[in-house]
Write a protein that holds these residues in place. Structure first.
Motif, PDB file in Angstrom:
ATOM      1  N   TYR A   1       0.802  -1.224   0.000  1.00  0.00           N
ATOM      2  CA  TYR A   1       0.000   0.000   0.000  1.00  0.00           C
ATOM      3  C   TYR A   1       0.838   1.278   0.000  1.00  0.00           C
TER       4      TYR A   1
ATOM      5  N   TRP B   1      -1.981   4.881   0.486  1.00  0.00           N
ATOM      6  CA  TRP B   1      -3.320   4.428   0.843  1.00  0.00           C
ATOM      7  C   TRP B   1      -3.565   4.468   2.341  1.00  0.00           C
TER       8      TRP B   1
ATOM      9  N   PRO C   1     -10.909   1.649   3.832  1.00  0.00           N
ATOM     10  CA  PRO C   1     -11.170   0.769   2.688  1.00  0.00           C
ATOM     11  C   PRO C   1     -10.007  -0.151   2.357  1.00  0.00           C
ATOM     12  N   ALA C   2      -8.775   0.334   2.513  1.00  0.00           N
ATOM     13  CA  ALA C   2      -7.610  -0.510   2.251  1.00  0.00           C
ATOM     14  C   ALA C   2      -7.554  -1.679   3.231  1.00  0.00           C
TER      15      ALA C   2
ATOM     16  N   GLN D   1      -4.058   8.290   4.167  1.00  0.00           N
ATOM     17  CA  GLN D   1      -5.173   9.178   3.831  1.00  0.00           C
ATOM     18  C   GLN D   1      -6.416   8.720   4.595  1.00  0.00           C
TER      19      GLN D   1
ATOM     20  N   ASN E   1       0.237   0.508  -6.424  1.00  0.00           N
ATOM     21  CA  ASN E   1       0.330   1.708  -7.247  1.00  0.00           C
ATOM     22  C   ASN E   1       1.082   1.436  -8.544  1.00  0.00           C
TER      23      ASN E   1
ATOM     24  N   THR F   1      -0.944   6.788  -4.597  1.00  0.00           N
ATOM     25  CA  THR F   1      -1.248   7.507  -3.368  1.00  0.00           C
ATOM     26  C   THR F   1      -0.830   6.646  -2.178  1.00  0.00           C
TER      27      THR F   1
ATOM     28  N   SER G   1      -9.447   9.006   3.954  1.00  0.00           N
ATOM     29  CA  SER G   1     -10.510   8.510   3.078  1.00  0.00           C
ATOM     30  C   SER G   1     -10.217   7.136   2.496  1.00  0.00           C
ATOM     31  N   THR G   2      -8.961   6.707   2.506  1.00  0.00           N
ATOM     32  CA  THR G   2      -8.600   5.423   1.892  1.00  0.00           C
ATOM     33  C   THR G   2      -8.061   4.400   2.882  1.00  0.00           C
TER      34      THR G   2
END
Length: 306
Positions: A142, A165, A174-175, A168, A149, A163, A170-171
């Motif tokens: 990640y 992962w 989910p990761a 962040q 990526n 990015t 926002s991620t």
């Protein structure tokens, strides 16, 4: 069993049942002792500590504070409320996705084709791999210059930029959800597969004779036969999802900005790293009650639909 001379058949049966009861208790007692020692006693100690201000290392004796720790959790601890939302978010996504994907894989490997055992082994391998090891490997994947990526960049011709992962808000969650589903789906594939193999083949043959297609056979034969398995799968996934800890501890430490903090991680952090044992015990008991309520509701709903 024949009665001994001079004894009535009723007395002989009563004596036999008494021997069976004593034998049963002789076998069960060691397990009950260990269960109480390693589960019952710690639970009672945690219950007692949750009503105190006990600290892990403190020269002062613990004081009884009543419900102060529980009130603090819901009124003056925003991290706990965030961890509560994160835990429900994780469970709401993982439970249906992992259950559905596990069923799809079970249907796939239930076919009578050459080499199917190889696919079963490949799908099950992540389950027997340590979650700590898996989390470390996926952490590298990640990273901004990691494998994920790099693959996205190659597949899109460089249009998608990498990015970080796990850095962040926002991620990050989910990761972790993707990692958790990948690691645990093989176990529930095996459970679904066991349920599939209990359905009599005669039912499929009768449905085929009646002209039923693949979807009709699944809807009218497979799914009704899997409903007892469904209850077990949903309850086990839910308990595991609410107990999310290892991935968070290894990969994000609850960050960034508490976007991946869960109830268990917050309880461990408060109880051991910040040494607030009383408050950590209260959070653990809140977690226990929460999981119990959700599991009972889930079991009731699935039973009503059977």
């Amino acid at each position: 069993m024949t009665a001994r001379p001079g004894t009535s058949p009723g007395r002989s049966r009563t004596h036999a049942r008494a021997i069976e009861r004593r034998s049963a208790w002789a076998f069960v007692t060691p397990a009950l002792f260990l269960l109480m020692l390693f589960l019952g006693v710690p639970a009672l100690l945690a219950l007692g500590l949750s009503f105190t201000n006990a600290r892990l290392i403190s020269p002062n004796a613990p004081e009884f504070t009543g419900l102060e720790n529980y009130v603090r959790a819901f009124t003056s601890d925003p991290v706990f409320l965030r961890s509560l939302l994160n835990t429900f978010y994780f469970a709401a996504v993982v439970v249906p996705v992992q259950a559905g994907l596990g069923l799809a894989l079970a249907l796939l490997v239930n076919q009578r084709i050459r080499g199917v055992n190889i696919f079963r082994t490949v799908f099950f391998l992540p389950v027997v791999t340590s979650m700590v090891v898996v989390s470390i490997l996926w952490t590298f994947m990640y990273q901004e210059d990691g494998l994920i990526n790099s693959m996205l960049s190659r597949m899109t011709g460089g249009l998608v930029e990498g990015t970080a992962w796990l850095q962040q808000p926002s991620t990050a969650m989910p990761a972790i959800i993707i990692l958790s589903v990948w690691q645990g789906v093989g176990f529930h594939m095996v459970i679904w597969l066991a349920g599939l193999q209990t359905i009599p083949a005669e039912l499929y043959e009768a449905a085929t004779v009646d002209g039923a297609g693949a979807w009709q056979r699944f809807r009218n034969v497979t799914w009704p036969g899997l409903r007892p398995t469904l209850v077990f799968v949903l309850v086990t996934i839910t308990i595991a999802a609410f107990g999310l800890f290892v991935q968070i501890d290894v990969m994000t430490r609850g960050g960034p900005l508490d976007s991946t903090t869960t109830i268990i991680f917050h309880a461990v952090r408060k109880g051991f790293r910040e040494q607030e044992v009383g408050y950590g015990a209260a959070l653990s008991l809140i977690f226990f009650v929460l999981v119990l309520i959700v599991s009972l509701i889930q079991r009731r709903l699935t039973r009503e639909n059977t």
